[in-house]
Every structure is written in C-alpha cells, then in structure tokens.
Design an enzyme around this catalytic site. Sequence first.
Site, short mmCIF file in Angstrom:
data_model
loop_
_atom_site.label_atom_id
_atom_site.label_comp_id
_atom_site.label_asym_id
_atom_site.label_seq_id
_atom_site.Cartn_x
_atom_site.Cartn_y
_atom_site.Cartn_z
N CYS A 56 0.81 -1.22 0.00
CA CYS A 56 0.00 0.00 0.00
C CYS A 56 0.85 1.27 0.00
O CYS A 56 0.61 2.18 -0.80
CB CYS A 56 -1.00 0.00 1.15
SG CYS A 56 -0.28 0.07 2.80
N HIS A 107 -2.55 0.93 6.72
CA HIS A 107 -2.95 0.93 5.30
C HIS A 107 -3.15 2.36 4.84
O HIS A 107 -3.62 3.20 5.61
CB HIS A 107 -4.23 0.11 5.11
CG HIS A 107 -4.55 -0.15 3.67
ND1 HIS A 107 -3.74 -0.91 2.85
CD2 HIS A 107 -5.59 0.26 2.90
CE1 HIS A 107 -4.28 -0.96 1.63
NE2 HIS A 107 -5.40 -0.25 1.64
N HIS A 119 -5.81 2.18 -4.05
CA HIS A 119 -4.86 1.59 -3.11
C HIS A 119 -4.42 0.23 -3.60
O HIS A 119 -5.01 -0.33 -4.51
CB HIS A 119 -5.48 1.49 -1.71
CG HIS A 119 -6.69 0.61 -1.64
ND1 HIS A 119 -6.75 -0.51 -0.86
CD2 HIS A 119 -7.90 0.70 -2.25
CE1 HIS A 119 -7.94 -1.07 -0.98
NE2 HIS A 119 -8.66 -0.36 -1.82
#
Length: 166
Positions: A56, A107, A119
Amino acid sequence: MKKKLTIAAMGLAIAFTSFTFGGGSAFADSKMDQVIQDTKGTSYRSGGTTLDGFDCSGFTMYVYQKLGIKLPHQSGSQFKMGSSVSRDEMRPGDLVFFNTTGRGISHVGIFMGEGKFAHSSSSRGVVVSSLNENYYANRYVGAKRIMSTDAYHAVASETPDDDNVE
C-alpha cells in the site's frame, strides 16, 4: 462458506465493471489519474514499490514520486506528513489512512473524489474502493493533505486554476 464466496465474487465483478480508473475518477484526465491508470492491474507485493508489485505505501510512494513528491515507504511514516484534513474537506490526491491490524496506521490509499480511493489491496492488488464500504469505514483513521494547492492544481485537478498558473 460457498454462499459467502459467491457473494464476494459477485461484489468484485460489479466493482470492476462499474468503475474504471479513468472515466469514473473525480479527477479524470489529470496527471495523477494518468499515473494511477498506469498501475491498473498491478499485483500486491509486500515491500513492493514498482509495477512488478506494490504494497500500500509503495503504491502511494510510486504515484507521488511520478508527480515529483517524495514519500517514505511506510504508511505510519506517511501519516506523519502533511496536514490533517476532515472527510468533508478532502480533495483528490489526499492520502487516506486506515487501521487494519488493530495496532495503529497500517494501510494507506489516495483519495480520488466521490468517496473513492485507489490503493494496493493485499488480496486484490491495485484497486479502487469506496470509503463507505463497511471494511474501510470501520477502519478509517483520517486523511492527510500532502500537496500544496499549487501542486494540486498542477497534477490532480482536471483543469488548472488560472490564478495559480505562472
């Protein structure tokens, strides 16, 4: 179990057919949208920072690097950058952060507008998801503005603001 897998597969199919990176983006035709479009289909790779695979923070680092902005390669470190932005003040290009492990920031993605963010998902690779999906809504921590207004107009808005063009 089989019913849950079928429902999940149907949801993914709908998501992939109802949203494209280009035309559905709130900042379509921008430089940032083009960079994100180029990552479409890239698989997840732990520690990855290239089109061979992204985690990520490697994804956000890659996109911002293509725009001339350096980010560290760790979501918690990226969260320490920029200025906090409330959900109703977010604009395309802002970073959005989540606690997916129960141990703090774990994240990160790039807000695209219209409640969507791009993402690198550990299960699906580079995708666009909704901030309103239960999984993300329940784990959302906040957003950070990394780009100045001038940088935003240069790379993330559809048409540059004439007042900011030199």
